[in-house]
Write an enzyme that holds these catalytic residues in place. Structure first.
Site, PDB file in Angstrom:
ATOM      1  CG  HIS A   1      27.685 118.237  27.375  1.00 20.42           C
ATOM      2  ND1 HIS A   1      27.448 116.902  27.175  1.00 20.42           N
ATOM      3  CD2 HIS A   1      27.045 118.559  28.532  1.00 20.42           C
ATOM      4  CE1 HIS A   1      26.706 116.434  28.170  1.00 20.42           C
ATOM      5  NE2 HIS A   1      26.458 117.419  29.008  1.00 20.42           N
TER       6      HIS A   1
ATOM      7  CG  ASP B   1      28.298 114.181  25.438  1.00 15.26           C
ATOM      8  OD1 ASP B   1      27.195 114.572  25.858  1.00 15.26           O
ATOM      9  OD2 ASP B   1      29.306 114.895  25.428  1.00 15.26           O
ATOM     10  CG  HIS B   2      22.964 113.496  27.801  1.00 13.12           C
ATOM     11  ND1 HIS B   2      23.792 113.248  28.877  1.00 13.12           N
ATOM     12  CD2 HIS B   2      22.566 114.775  27.937  1.00 13.12           C
ATOM     13  CE1 HIS B   2      23.888 114.325  29.616  1.00 13.12           C
ATOM     14  NE2 HIS B   2      23.159 115.279  29.066  1.00 13.12           N
TER      15      HIS B   2
END
Length: 238
Positions: A136, A73-74
């Protein structure tokens, strides 16, 4: 052409999800390392639901082994999120205060001040909940609420996050609010509403805003609401 030295190959799939398998197939057959390792980083979304996620994993394993696949998850690479880890675990002042005794509620807010603006095709198939909240914001919630891991190794951190998620009460419909943004004017410019975007299917009910109250059923957080909010075309970007 690979030279005499050890050559490691890393592929970062920051691409549309519908071509993940095609790219991995080509990379595996034509660009795998002969002398070193070959690894693939897959950015979210990793499927649209449990079924499609399992299908994607099965497809990837036609060409890769599990230890070659890295799902990320960037958003966790953002400086603010990384600082949260330091604040949470490196500052002994906060540990006795980080609980229901001293925290009334926790708010996780993702706010964008622009809409889809011609990029509604991708967004409409996911919506704000799948696009932002269940990855996120849920990752940040788990990072905030988890107990201190035995080490900062990825597997130990993951285990503590999973404990938090397993302790969460099922979400109730009355604790959720969803909506779509309408046409609005800002700075003398009129912006179309979500369903007025030509790239959005007519009559779409996909939410562009969602708010939910989540509860963690453990000794540290019992009774503390975690208020999660995410939306597009809101007043501020934060």
């Amino acid at each position: 052409m690979q030279g005499p030295r050890v050559s490691n190959h890393l592929f970062y799939l920051s691409i549309p999800p519908n071509i993940f398998l095609d790219v991995v197939k080509c990379a595996s057959k034509s660009a795998s390392s002969v002398s070193g390792w070959t690894r693939v980083i897959v950015e979210k979304p990793f499927g649209r639901d449990s079924e499609s996620s399992a299908a994607l994993t099965k497809g990837l394993k036609q060409y890769l082994t599990e230890d070659q696949i890295f799902r990320i998850d960037h958003y966790l690479g953002k400086e603010l999120v990384e600082n949260l880890s330091v604040l949470r675990f490196s500052n002994l002042v906060f540990e006795p205060l980080w609980s229901r005794q001293y925290i009334r509620n926790v708010q996780l807010i993702f706010s964008e001040d622009f809409g889809t603006e011609g990029r509604g095709g991708y967004f409409d198939s996911y919506g704000i909940i799948r696009d932002i909240m269940q990855n996120h914001l849920l990752q940040i919630l788990a990072l905030f609420a988890m107990e201190t891991p035995i080490s900062l190794e990825a597997e130990d951190i993951r285990n503590e996050k999973v404990k938090v998620l397993r302790s969460m009460k099922p979400l109730r419909l009355e604790d959720v609010v969803i909506g779509q943004y309408k046409s609005h004017t800002k700075g003398g410019i009129t912006y179309p509403g979500y369903t007025e975007d030509k790239t959005v299917p007519k009559g779409s009910l996909t939410p562009t805003f969602a708010a939910a109250a989540l509860f963690i059923n453990n000794a540290r957080w019992d009774g503390v609401p975690f208020l999660m909010k995410a939306g597009k075309a809101l007043h501020t970007k934060q």
